[in-house]
Structure formats: structure tokens, C-alpha cells
Design a protein around this motif. Structure first.
Motif, short mmCIF file in Angstrom:
data_model
loop_
_atom_site.label_atom_id
_atom_site.label_comp_id
_atom_site.label_asym_id
_atom_site.label_seq_id
_atom_site.Cartn_x
_atom_site.Cartn_y
_atom_site.Cartn_z
N ASP A 110 -14.56 -37.87 11.42
CA ASP A 110 -14.40 -38.63 10.18
C ASP A 110 -14.98 -40.03 10.27
OD1 ASP A 110 -13.16 -36.46 9.01
OD2 ASP A 110 -11.13 -37.22 9.33
N ASP A 111 -14.81 -40.70 11.42
CA ASP A 111 -15.33 -42.08 11.54
C ASP A 111 -16.85 -42.11 11.49
OD1 ASP A 111 -15.35 -40.85 14.10
OD2 ASP A 111 -15.24 -42.77 15.12
N LYS A 159 -17.83 -41.57 7.85
CA LYS A 159 -17.60 -42.81 7.10
C LYS A 159 -18.69 -43.84 7.40
CE LYS A 159 -14.17 -46.29 6.05
NZ LYS A 159 -12.81 -46.75 6.24
N GLU A 160 -19.05 -44.01 8.68
CA GLU A 160 -20.10 -44.96 9.05
C GLU A 160 -21.42 -44.63 8.38
OE1 GLU A 160 -22.81 -46.33 12.89
OE2 GLU A 160 -21.21 -44.87 13.20
#
Length: 178
Positions: A77-78, A81-82
Motif C-alpha cells: 500500500d505504501d 500511495k507513493e
């Protein structure tokens, strides 16, 4: 009796009534192209060449490449998102085996749900796996680009030639000209 297809990534997919599809751009002029590399042999040079061609032929302004740690698992997920924050469109791949094809499609669907047009690229030998993942992710009929199998064994020149051959399909997945 048919056996159910299980999601090899170990995650639970939520079914939707309509597959996620981000709003398409008219063209790629001024766009930052995200390249999500899955660590498979030749994936990085293949996607780098697609990005280079999008800049040279379609007016994209640059690329932002990131590499997944595990080719068989969806992007964390990170990372999604990035890349969603720093990019206008995403290209992910290359699916050159069953699990990485499924994962590339799962990534494309995740980016679409996050609001970015995405083009997943898989080798043609793994359409069944890619389609099964799309179904599991609630996006039956999800469109992705294919290239002839295999990719891992290609020379540098062959990788460039394959990238050029898939470019129109990638553009058709990322844009929707009026």
C-alpha cells in the motif's frame, strides 16, 4: 466438479459491481510515467524502454521507477500511495510467469482503484493467470497489454524491439483520445 481458483497472493479480494477504472488522459503530454518493476529478468530494461519511448514519441516529461520486493505479491500500500502521489499514469510488469502475471494485473487494478490509469504488461503465455486474477480482484475483463513469451531470455536489442511493439497497446490502455 470444478475447483475454485484461489488468489496466490494470499489476500482477500473484494468484489465490486463495476471494475475500478481511473479517468483516462487525452494524451501523455506533460505526464510523469510511473514504472513499477517486479524484479523479473529484463523487466527493468523493458519498462525503461517503454518509458523512454513515451517521452520521445508521446510527450511524457519523465518517469519515476520503483521496484517491488516480491514479484509474486501485489505492491504494498505504501508503494501504491507513493506512486499515486508522484505519477500521472502507471505501467507495471512484466508478467513473464504465472505468479508475476497475476501480480502485475493485481497492481494495475490497485492503481486504477487509487485513481491512476494503469497498463499492466504480461507475456502472452499467461493470459489465463492474468484473467483469473482480474476476476478474483473484482475486475473481470480487465484489459492489459501482452508481449510474446518469454521476455527473460531476450537480448538488450530484443527487449527494446518488444517494448516498441507493445507501445501502442500501452497508449491505448493509458489514454482515451476524444
Amino acid at each position: 466438479m470444478p475447483y475454485p481458483i484461489l488468489d496466490p497472493t494470499g489476500t482477500t479480494a473484494t468484489r465490486t459491481t463495476r471494475p475500478p477504472r481511473a479517468r483516462r488522459r487525452r494524451d501523455l503530454r506533460g505526464a510523469t510515467v510511473g514504472l513499477l518493476v517486479n524484479t523479473k529478468q529484463n523487466a527493468a530494461p523493458f519498462l525503461d524502454e517503454v518509458g523512454r519511448l513515451l517521452i520521445a514519441k508521446h510527450g511524457a516529461t519523465g518517469t519515476m521507477a520503483r521496484t517491488k520486493v516480491n514479484f509474486a505479491a501485489p505492491a504494498p500500500d505504501d508503494l501504491v500511495k507513493e506512486m499515486t502521489t508522484g505519477c500521472d499514469v502507471i505501467i507495471t510488469g512484466i508478467g513473464d510467469c504465472g505468479s508475476c502475471s497475476a501480480s502485475a494485473v493485481a497492481d494495475g487494478i490497485a492503481f486504477e482503484a487509487a485513481g491512476l490509469p494503469a497498463a499492466a504488461i504480461c507475456s502472452d503465455a499467461f493470459r489465463v493467470t492474468a484473467d483469473a486474477m482480474a476476476e478474483l480482484r473484482g475486475a473481470p475483463g480487465y484489459r492489459y497489454a501482452t508481449t510474446p513469451h518469454p521476455v527473460a531470455v531476450l537480448t538488450a536489442d530484443q527487449v527494446k524491439e518488444r517494448a516498441a511493439r507493445v507501445l501502442d497497446d500501452v497508449m491505448n490502455l493509458l489514454t482515451e483520445p476524444e
